[in-house]
Design an enzyme around this catalytic site. Structure first.
Site, PDB file in Angstrom:
ATOM      1  N   LYS A  79      -0.085   3.756  -2.592  1.00  0.00           N
ATOM      2  CA  LYS A  79      -1.120   4.794  -2.468  1.00  0.00           C
ATOM      3  C   LYS A  79      -0.555   6.205  -2.383  1.00  0.00           C
ATOM      4  O   LYS A  79      -1.295   7.183  -2.521  1.00  0.00           O
ATOM      5  CB  LYS A  79      -2.009   4.478  -1.266  1.00  0.00           C
ATOM      6  CG  LYS A  79      -2.867   3.231  -1.506  1.00  0.00           C
ATOM      7  CD  LYS A  79      -3.499   2.696  -0.240  1.00  0.00           C
ATOM      8  CE  LYS A  79      -4.268   1.401  -0.546  1.00  0.00           C
ATOM      9  NZ  LYS A  79      -4.635   0.648   0.642  1.00  0.00           N
ATOM     10  N   SER A  82      -5.977   3.532   4.801  1.00  0.00           N
ATOM     11  CA  SER A  82      -5.444   2.660   3.758  1.00  0.00           C
ATOM     12  C   SER A  82      -6.530   1.836   3.072  1.00  0.00           C
ATOM     13  O   SER A  82      -6.368   0.647   2.809  1.00  0.00           O
ATOM     14  CB  SER A  82      -4.368   1.722   4.330  1.00  0.00           C
ATOM     15  OG  SER A  82      -3.599   1.179   3.276  1.00  0.00           O
ATOM     16  N   SER A  95       0.788  -1.239   0.000  1.00  0.00           N
ATOM     17  CA  SER A  95       0.000   0.000   0.000  1.00  0.00           C
ATOM     18  C   SER A  95       0.816   1.283   0.000  1.00  0.00           C
ATOM     19  O   SER A  95       0.240   2.378  -0.030  1.00  0.00           O
ATOM     20  CB  SER A  95      -0.956   0.012   1.196  1.00  0.00           C
ATOM     21  OG  SER A  95      -2.062  -0.815   0.948  1.00  0.00           O
TER      22      SER A  95
END
Length: 401
Positions: free
Chosen positions: A87, A139, A84
């Site tokens: 992101k 997240s 992640s």
């Protein structure tokens, strides 16, 4: 027949359990125990030592935000799964191509994505700004898909936007397939590229505000930042966690002390505790062993250059940008300044035109460089100038007689 069916059923159950056991968990999963302040108490900046630190992360880097100088590296240019931390790019592309107040309609694809989620409902409308908070604080993989489809038209088109931005930034060893970072064969980056992307993203004030937020609300429900360093490390002000089975525990951290901001990246850590302690060790090493040396200020006059056939005999020259470099004390003693500036210039000269460069070199490597520009416009001595001089001289002589 019944026996065969029973065997098939048992096999399916076993396979299902194995699949669930290996399923990628979301960033918010706290399966390896809570992180306590005790983990970060060992050592301080003062006792971090001059020796290069040892960390358990599979790959890592520390970078100065302003100059981009790499202060530590371990497998920093090796392609890795990044989970992640993807992101960070998702957010910056969305921030540059959308506005907070835009309405985002959630698709079935976004609502049904697995892993770390904020519970988006299919067909419901959310504001893009709220989804960005859900993306970077909680997240949310569902928020990532919703944002990608809204900004790019599709996940695939948005991934192309991410890759174009990566190339523009200089992250040439990176390829994005998704906006959330769940494991995919052709989805990868490196610690160095992630640091470059983060360095770029931190120029965006809205991005900085989101990633430094410890807790917020989404649709009336509290959401807490998955980044443990915000609570555990003094001066930590971002950026993003990540976790998949393939990537391991990942963390990009920014921290600021006395106006100096640095980025650490750790990839492929075994637990949240390991990634937190690895990040602390790297940040302590940088803050404890390096000091910012300020050499030039943007617009500050450096010197003068002579002008041939100009209405002025010289013009001031100034730096096109600030030059501040993190250096160890012994490095500061060895750094050399190399000027590539002509001794004289031919008029005319326009204010702000490039005159040359100044390089700051350590052991043969350029650490920082800036263009040098003129501080004023200098006109050339032309026919009218010489005629005027002759006429004034003649007039003075006539007056004297």
């Amino acid at each position: 027949m019944k026996k065969t069916a029973r065997v098939v059923l048992i096999v399916l159950i076993i396979l299902s359990n194995l699949l669930c056991a290996n399923m990628v968990k979301g960033d918010d999963t706290n399966d390896d125990g809570p992180i306590t302040n005790d983990i970060l108490k060992s050592e301080s900046w003062e006792v971090a030592g001059n020796q290069a630190p040892r960390v358990s992360a599979g790959a890592a880097i520390v970078m100065d935000v302003q100059s981009g100088r790499v202060l530590y590296e371990k497998n920093a240019y090796k392609r890795s799964s990044i989970a992640s931390t993807t992101k960070i790019m998702t957010a910056i592309v969305a921030l540059e191509n959308g506005s907070d107040g835009e309405d985002v309609i959630v698709s079935k694809k976004a609502a049904s994505i697995w892993g770390s989620r904020v519970g988006l409902k299919m067909g419901k409308i959310y504001k893009l700004g709220n989804l960005l908070n859900a993306l970077m604080i909680r997240s949310g993989n569902d928020a990532a898909i919703a944002i990608a489809e809204h900004v790019g038209g599709s996940v695939e088109a948005f991934a192309e936007m991410m890759n174009r931005k990566a190339a523009e930034i200089g992250a040439t060893n990176t390829n994005f397939v998704t906006p959330h970072g769940l494991d995919a064969p052709q989805h990868y980056s490196t610690p160095y590229d992630l640091a470059l992307i983060t360095q770029y993203a931190l120029k965006n004030k809205k991005f900085c505000k989101i990633v430094s937020t410890k807790s917020s609300t989404f649709e009336g429900n509290p959401i807490n930042n998955t980044n443990e360093m915000l609570s555990l490390y003094p001066g930590a002000d971002g950026v993003k966690t990540g976790y998949t089975g393939q990537a391991g525990r990942c963390l990009v951290t920014s921290a600021t002390h006395s106006g100096w901001r640095i980025i650490s990246v750790v990839l492929n850590c075994s637990t949240r505790s390991v990634r937190a302690q690895s990040s602390k060790i790297l940040l302590d090493y940088a803050f404890g062993n390096y000091k910012i040396y300020e050499y030039l200020k943007k617009g500050g006059q450096i010197s003068q250059v002579g002008i041939h056939k100009g209405l002025s005999n010289a013009v001031g020259i100034c730096s096109d940008k600030d030059i501040s470099i993190p250096l160890k004390k012994d490095e500061a003693d060895r750094i050399k300044v190399e000027y590539d500036i002509p001794k004289t210039l031919e008029a005319p000269i326009q204010k702000g035109c490039r005159i040359g460069t100044v390089n700051y070199v350590l052991d043969g490597k350029v650490l920082a460089s800036t263009d040098v520009k003129s501080t004023a416009t200098i006109k050339r001595k032309d026919f009218y100038y010489y005629f005027d001089r002759i006429f004034k001289t003649w007039a003075r002589l006539v007056h004297q007689h």
